[in-house]
Each structure stands twice: as C-alpha cells, then as structure tokens.
Write an enzyme that holds these catalytic residues in place. Structure first.
Site, PDB file in Angstrom:
ATOM      1  N   LYS A  87       0.839  -1.072   0.052  1.00 47.31           N
ATOM      2  CA  LYS A  87       0.066  -0.100  -0.201  1.00 47.31           C
ATOM      3  C   LYS A  87       0.968   1.126  -0.097  1.00 47.31           C
ATOM      4  O   LYS A  87       2.096   1.490   0.940  1.00 47.31           O
ATOM      5  CB  LYS A  87      -1.036  -0.124   1.271  1.00 47.31           C
ATOM      6  CG  LYS A  87      -1.896   1.032   1.301  1.00 47.31           C
ATOM      7  CD  LYS A  87      -2.791   0.885   2.638  1.00 47.31           C
ATOM      8  CE  LYS A  87      -3.709   2.068   2.660  1.00 47.31           C
ATOM      9  NZ  LYS A  87      -4.713   1.976   4.007  1.00 47.31           N
ATOM     10  N   SER A 156      -9.463   2.156   2.699  1.00 42.75           N
ATOM     11  CA  SER A 156      -8.530   2.683   1.891  1.00 42.75           C
ATOM     12  C   SER A 156      -7.505   1.882   1.172  1.00 42.75           C
ATOM     13  O   SER A 156      -6.856   2.397   0.518  1.00 42.75           O
ATOM     14  CB  SER A 156      -7.733   3.813   3.028  1.00 42.75           C
ATOM     15  OG  SER A 156      -7.039   3.161   3.897  1.00 42.75           O
ATOM     16  N   SER A 180     -10.140  -0.170   7.057  1.00 39.11           N
ATOM     17  CA  SER A 180      -9.587  -0.305   5.826  1.00 39.11           C
ATOM     18  C   SER A 180      -8.746  -1.425   5.338  1.00 39.11           C
ATOM     19  O   SER A 180      -8.304  -1.364   4.253  1.00 39.11           O
ATOM     20  CB  SER A 180      -8.282   1.079   5.657  1.00 39.11           C
ATOM     21  OG  SER A 180      -9.273   2.181   5.903  1.00 39.11           O
TER      22      SER A 180
END
Length: 435
Positions: A87, A156, A180
């Site tokens: 990420k 996210s 997330s």
C-alpha cells in the site's frame, strides 16, 4: 467501461502452494513470468497498482538477486518468492511514496518501513506499490472491484485488496484506522487480517492516527494468512487455540442494526449453528454512537496534528473530504483527544469482560454493512469495523457467500487482544464451512 465477465478479473492464487513449489525447485523467475502475463490481462481494468515503468524488468532482476542470495533450497526464508503488493503509504526502498495525494512526495519521504524490510528478509518480491485513497482516508483512487468493475473495491487499502482478489499478488500490505483492511477484503471476496494493535510495527508509514493505525494483510485464504503471520508477527509461536469449536458471540442491538444485509448474516449464523458452533447473543454495543464519536474525534485530531505544517502550506492540494477532516480535527481540544485515547483501553476491557461473562471466544458480525456499493466515487461505510479497531482487537474477514448482484459477502471474526493465533486457527474451520 464495458462490463467484463467476472471470470476474467478474479483468479485463484495460493501462496502456500506456490511457496511449496518454489521450495521444490520452481524458479521465482517462472512465477514472475506468469504474473507478467496476468498483469497484462487485467491490471488496466482494475488499476490496483501505482504505475511503474519497466516493472517486470526490475522484478526479474530482483528475482535473480533473490536466487543468488539463497542458492540452497533448504536454507531459503519462509516467504521465498512470494509476490507482494505494498500500500502506497508505506516507505519502500527504490519506490516513491505518494500516499494517494497530490502533495510533493518529498514532504513525507522516509526510511523503509520495518514491515517491508521484514517481508523482504522473509523472501518476498515487491511487485510494486498498490493504490490507496488519499492519506488512507475516504478520497478514492482509480481502483475497481475485480468481481465487478462497476463497483468499489473498498478502501483505503483499495489496490491491495483488488490485487490479491485478481490473482496479481500472493499477499499485500494494508493499514486500518477504521475499516481499511476488513472492509475492502470483504468487498473483494478475500481474507483480510488486522492484528492486535501494535503487534506489527507501523514504523515507516505515512501516519494517519498513531493511536488507531494498524498494519494489516490480504491473502486469498486463511492458510496463506497463517503462513504470513507465522513469518512476520511477533511472538506467534505457542498461541494455538484449544482443540474445540469456539464459542461465538453476536453483538446484538444498535451496532448490528448498522448492517443492511442482516438476512444474509442470519443465514450464516444458521450454517454455523447447524454444524455445532455454540452461539451467544449479547447486547454489548448499544452505545455505538458514543464509541464512534470518541474514535472519530481521536483520529481527526491526530490527522490534523500530523498534517499541520503540510496543510498550512499545501492545503489547496488536499481533496475535499480529507481537508474537511483535518479542519474538524483542528477544532478538537487536547483534553478531548486524551479522553478519546483513554477510552480505547476502557472500551477494550469492557469487551473482554463481556467475553468472559458469557464464555465467548470470538465475536461474529458482518464485515461490512452490505456488498460493495456501485461506483468508485466512494469506498463504503466502515461502521461494522470501527468498534473493534477502536479497541485494538485482532479481526479477520472471511468470504462467506454472495449477496446482491452476485457480489461477495464477508464474515468478520474478532478475538481478545493478543489472541491472534487463536483467531486464525479457529478461522480455518469456519472458512471451510463457507468455502
């Protein structure tokens, strides 16, 4: 964008099977070539990764270097050749960190994240950075859900979940400050695991909230997740669960009414009860609005403090929802922030006490209010994840059937703080029922 057949965008990929094949002699270069073909087939449709020139030339060099460092099969590290998505809020050597934002990336450059270094040392090959919402909040990136590109993959950790679901990576790194990891894993039909708070180091990421940020992982199944956790999570050995079915607790009341797919959840409960899982219904989260207020104030205040200098100079580059949260966070007093931080521990002990009173081993609840919403302008609601994140408890989501429009439903399991090995151990049995 034309509708793509579901089969063209999701693909099984087993970390455990491929690790075994590479231990028996399959070259990680072969894995890279397979992935290159898969990447060419689907990545432009789901946009899970941050763009990188000559990605596979670099990856081939990395695979060759990995082979050179570990020529003896018997001495290879536990994740030798695993293909990893990171990420884009984690710093990783050789990669720019942009955090899904338009700000100059040199503002938040830093040394490689500790967990990224650990993954490399364990033998993982970095496929690249995965797309994230802006600063891991609600402003989405371009990623689409591999099950149906007309729907969000969640956020996210959008790109990490989509990459694993599409068979582009064996595992991926994410973070969870509210929902997330668990929510996008559920939307994308894979396994997401958020360890107990601070069990995996957050050193080396662009911080959202130091009191709530958790590092998490995505894989396609629990066996793969166990392999990752055993290699990376501190003090994993010796934490096996008892050889019995866990007692499941359902948090009835106001919290559970936040789901709009309760019929599906009740059907999941019936499946578990049918094969003998003991279940207790407990009213434990009826003050969910108060819990949410503590959590939202805490993360907003900490985001505002962390971005104070950047926002003063580059506020015009922030997208609206992120900017609004920072402005709101700036109105929260330090006294209220400290109160919210203290509430985490009080709330955790309250949850533990409820588990002890009723003999509950795992909480059982929906991983998201429903299936992934249509469109990619929003990433869905994290309300089903918030209380467990606030308490810092280990949580895991399993694919548990299909809901509306044939999209995946996720079942969320939550254990006591520190009981991560038991959580994954018991999750394998529950996973087998729904697979």
């Amino acid at each position: 964008m034309s509708q793509q057949p579901i089969e063209s965008l999701i693909q099984p990929l087993s970390l455990v099977d491929d690790l075994d094949a590479m231990r028996r002699g399959l070259s990680p270069l072969v894995m890279v070539e397979r992935l290159s073909a898969r990447f060419a087939e689907v990545e432009d449709k789901i946009q899970a990764f941050v763009a990188e020139e000559n990605r596979f030339d670099r990856l081939r060099r990395d695979a060759e270097a990995l082979l050179d460092r570990h020529p003896q099969r018997a001495e290879r590290p536990p994740l030798f050749g695993a293909l990893l998505g990171i990420k884009d809020i984690f710093h990783a050597g050789g990669f720019t960190t942009r955090a899904g934002a338009a700000l100059p990336p040199d503002l938040f450059a830093g040394e490689e994240a500790k967990i990224v270094t650990q993954l490399k040392q364990a033998g993982a090959l970095v496929l690249g950075k995965t797309a994230t919402t802006e600063f891991a909040y609600f402003e989405p990136g371009p990623t689409r859900n591999p099950h149906n590109p007309a729907h969000t993959p969640g956020g996210s950790s959008s790109g990490s979940a989509a990459a694993v679901a599409a068979g582009l990576a064996h595992l991926a790194l994410g973070t969870q400050t509210v929902g997330s990891v668990i929510r996008p894993a559920a939307y994308c039909g894979i396994v997401g695991y958020k360890p107990s708070f601070d069990r995996v180091s957050t050193q080396g990421l662009v911080t959202f909230s130091k009191s709530a940020d958790h590092v998490g992982f995505f894989c396609q199944n629990v066996a793969d997740m166990q392999a990752v956790a055993e290699a990376l999570v501190a003090d994993w050995a010796g934490g096996e669960a008892p050889a019995r079915l866990p007692v499941l607790g359902v948090p009835d009341g106001a919290y559970l009414q936040g789901s709009t797919a309760l019929d599906a959840f009740e059907a999941q409960i019936r499946q578990l009860e049918k094969v003998g899982y003991p279940l207790r219904r407990i009213s434990v989260l009826d003050d969910i609005e108060s819990i949410d207020a503590y959590h939202q104030d805490m993360i907003a205040a900490e985001l505002a403090l962390g971005h104070e200098g950047w926002f003063a100079k580059h506020g015009h580059l922030y997208r609206p929802r992120t900017a609004a949260l920072i402005r709101y966070g700036g109105t929260i007093s330090l006294a209220r922030l400290e109160q919210a931080r203290e509430h985490r521990m009080i709330f955790r002990e309250r949850i533990h006490a409820a588990m002890a009173d009723d003999g509950v081993d795992l909480w059982l609840c929906p991983a998201a209010p429903d299936v992934a919403p249509a469109g990619i302008a929003a990433t869905g609601d994290p309300k089903m994840n918030m209380p467990w994140t606030h308490a810092g408890l280990p949580a895991l989501t399993l694919p548990a059937g299909l809901g509306k429009l044939g999209l995946p439903l996720g079942l969320q399991l939550v254990a006591r703080f520190g009981a991560d090995p038991a959580l994954l151990h018991w999750a394998r049995g529950i996973e087998a029922l729904f697979r």
